[in-house]
Design a protein around this motif. Structure first.
Motif, short mmCIF file in Angstrom:
data_model
loop_
_atom_site.label_atom_id
_atom_site.label_comp_id
_atom_site.label_asym_id
_atom_site.label_seq_id
_atom_site.Cartn_x
_atom_site.Cartn_y
_atom_site.Cartn_z
N ILE A 139 0.88 -1.17 0.00
CA ILE A 139 0.00 0.00 0.00
C ILE A 139 0.91 1.22 0.00
O ILE A 139 1.78 1.35 0.87
CB ILE A 139 -0.93 -0.02 1.23
CG1 ILE A 139 -1.83 -1.26 1.17
CG2 ILE A 139 -1.75 1.26 1.32
CD1 ILE A 139 -2.61 -1.52 2.44
N GLY A 140 0.73 2.09 -0.97
CA GLY A 140 1.60 3.26 -1.12
C GLY A 140 1.38 4.31 -0.05
O GLY A 140 0.69 4.09 0.95
N ASP A 141 1.95 5.48 -0.26
CA ASP A 141 1.85 6.60 0.68
C ASP A 141 0.53 7.36 0.49
O ASP A 141 0.01 7.44 -0.62
CB ASP A 141 3.01 7.57 0.47
CG ASP A 141 4.36 6.95 0.79
OD1 ASP A 141 4.41 5.99 1.59
OD2 ASP A 141 5.37 7.43 0.23
N ARG A 142 0.02 7.90 1.57
CA ARG A 142 -1.18 8.77 1.59
C ARG A 142 -2.42 8.07 1.02
O ARG A 142 -3.28 8.69 0.41
CB ARG A 142 -0.91 10.08 0.84
CG ARG A 142 0.21 10.91 1.45
CD ARG A 142 0.64 12.06 0.56
NE ARG A 142 1.00 11.63 -0.78
CZ ARG A 142 2.18 11.11 -1.12
NH1 ARG A 142 3.13 10.97 -0.21
NH2 ARG A 142 2.42 10.75 -2.37
N VAL A 143 -2.51 6.76 1.23
CA VAL A 143 -3.66 5.99 0.76
C VAL A 143 -4.75 6.03 1.83
O VAL A 143 -4.47 5.94 3.03
CB VAL A 143 -3.26 4.54 0.44
CG1 VAL A 143 -4.47 3.67 0.14
CG2 VAL A 143 -2.26 4.51 -0.71
N TRP A 144 -5.98 6.17 1.39
CA TRP A 144 -7.14 6.21 2.28
C TRP A 144 -7.97 4.98 2.00
O TRP A 144 -8.48 4.79 0.89
CB TRP A 144 -7.93 7.48 2.02
CG TRP A 144 -9.05 7.76 2.94
CD1 TRP A 144 -9.45 7.03 4.03
CD2 TRP A 144 -9.94 8.87 2.87
NE1 TRP A 144 -10.52 7.61 4.63
CE2 TRP A 144 -10.84 8.76 3.93
CE3 TRP A 144 -10.05 9.94 2.00
CZ2 TRP A 144 -11.86 9.67 4.15
CZ3 TRP A 144 -11.05 10.86 2.22
CH2 TRP A 144 -11.94 10.72 3.29
N ILE A 145 -8.11 4.13 3.03
CA ILE A 145 -8.86 2.88 2.89
C ILE A 145 -10.08 2.96 3.80
O ILE A 145 -9.95 3.14 5.01
CB ILE A 145 -7.97 1.68 3.26
CG1 ILE A 145 -6.79 1.59 2.28
CG2 ILE A 145 -8.78 0.38 3.26
CD1 ILE A 145 -5.74 0.61 2.67
N GLY A 146 -11.26 2.83 3.23
CA GLY A 146 -12.51 2.93 3.98
C GLY A 146 -12.73 1.73 4.90
O GLY A 146 -11.96 0.77 4.93
N ALA A 147 -13.83 1.77 5.63
CA ALA A 147 -14.18 0.72 6.59
C ALA A 147 -14.46 -0.60 5.88
O ALA A 147 -14.98 -0.64 4.78
CB ALA A 147 -15.40 1.15 7.40
N ASN A 148 -14.10 -1.69 6.55
CA ASN A 148 -14.43 -3.06 6.12
C ASN A 148 -13.93 -3.40 4.72
O ASN A 148 -14.58 -4.13 3.98
CB ASN A 148 -15.94 -3.29 6.22
CG ASN A 148 -16.42 -3.10 7.65
OD1 ASN A 148 -15.87 -3.68 8.57
ND2 ASN A 148 -17.41 -2.24 7.82
#
Length: 193
Positions: A139-148
């Protein structure tokens, strides 16, 4: 004395208590062999074994109920590496036997599952005797991963990408992409907003 004063005292005491326990957890996990590069804010997390295979960089935050599972024989590199300033929300499970890397300044929502392996599908073997098949997950930098969100083996998520809540990521996601669904598909790019 008014109620707001007592409420403020209680809130302050809770914050101090959390900070003290976080520092104790840092000491405890360092003692067990986790490579902590500076201070890491830790709530009640679980690292069942192979603590020496985990590296967490400075100023990360790990919320309650997170499990960092590292299995297998020792490797020359960390199996799980979490970059600086990354926040991982409650009840997220990181499961690695080869290499699972999370970049800097990432935000990972609650209830996520991220892995670098799965089981084989040999018809002659029962499920629990299937060999493990591993590929590095990054997973790269500044990645936003949502819930579940579930991120499966061998996936690379590019810098500045967003993964929508409830998605299952089975293939690479390019930089600055917004991906959603099961399986996750790119619906647009952040540069288009």
């Amino acid at each position: 004395m008014n109620k707001s004063f007592f409420r403020q005292v209680i809130i302050t005491n809770r914050r101090i208590s959390r900070a003290v326990f976080s520092r104790l957890r840092n000491f405890y996990y360092r003692f067990l062999g986790v490579k902590l590069d500076g201070y890491v804010w830790m709530q009640s997390i679980e690292i069942p074994h192979n603590t020496r295979d985990i590296k967490i960089d400075n100023f990360c935050a790990l919320d309650k109920g997170i499990v960092l599972l590292s299995a297998g024989e020792p490797l020359p590199h960390p199996r799980i590496h979490i970059g600086s300033y990354t926040y991982i929300n409650r009840n997220t499970f990181l499961d690695a036997i080869l290499s699972l890397t999370i970049g800097q300044y990432c935000a990972i929502g609650p209830g996520c599952y991220i892995t670098d392996h799965d089981h084989g599908l040999d018809i002659s073997l029962p499920p629990l005797q299937q060999p493990m098949i591993a590929k590095p997950t990054k997973i790269g930098d500044r990645v936003w991963i949502g819930a579940n969100v579930t991120i499966l083996k061998g996936v690379t998520i590019g810098n500045d990408a967003v993964i929508g809540a409830g998605s299952v990521v089975t293939k690479d996601i390019p930089e600055k992409a917004i991906a959603v669904g099961n399986p996750a598909k790119v619906i647009k790019y952040r540069s288009e907003l």
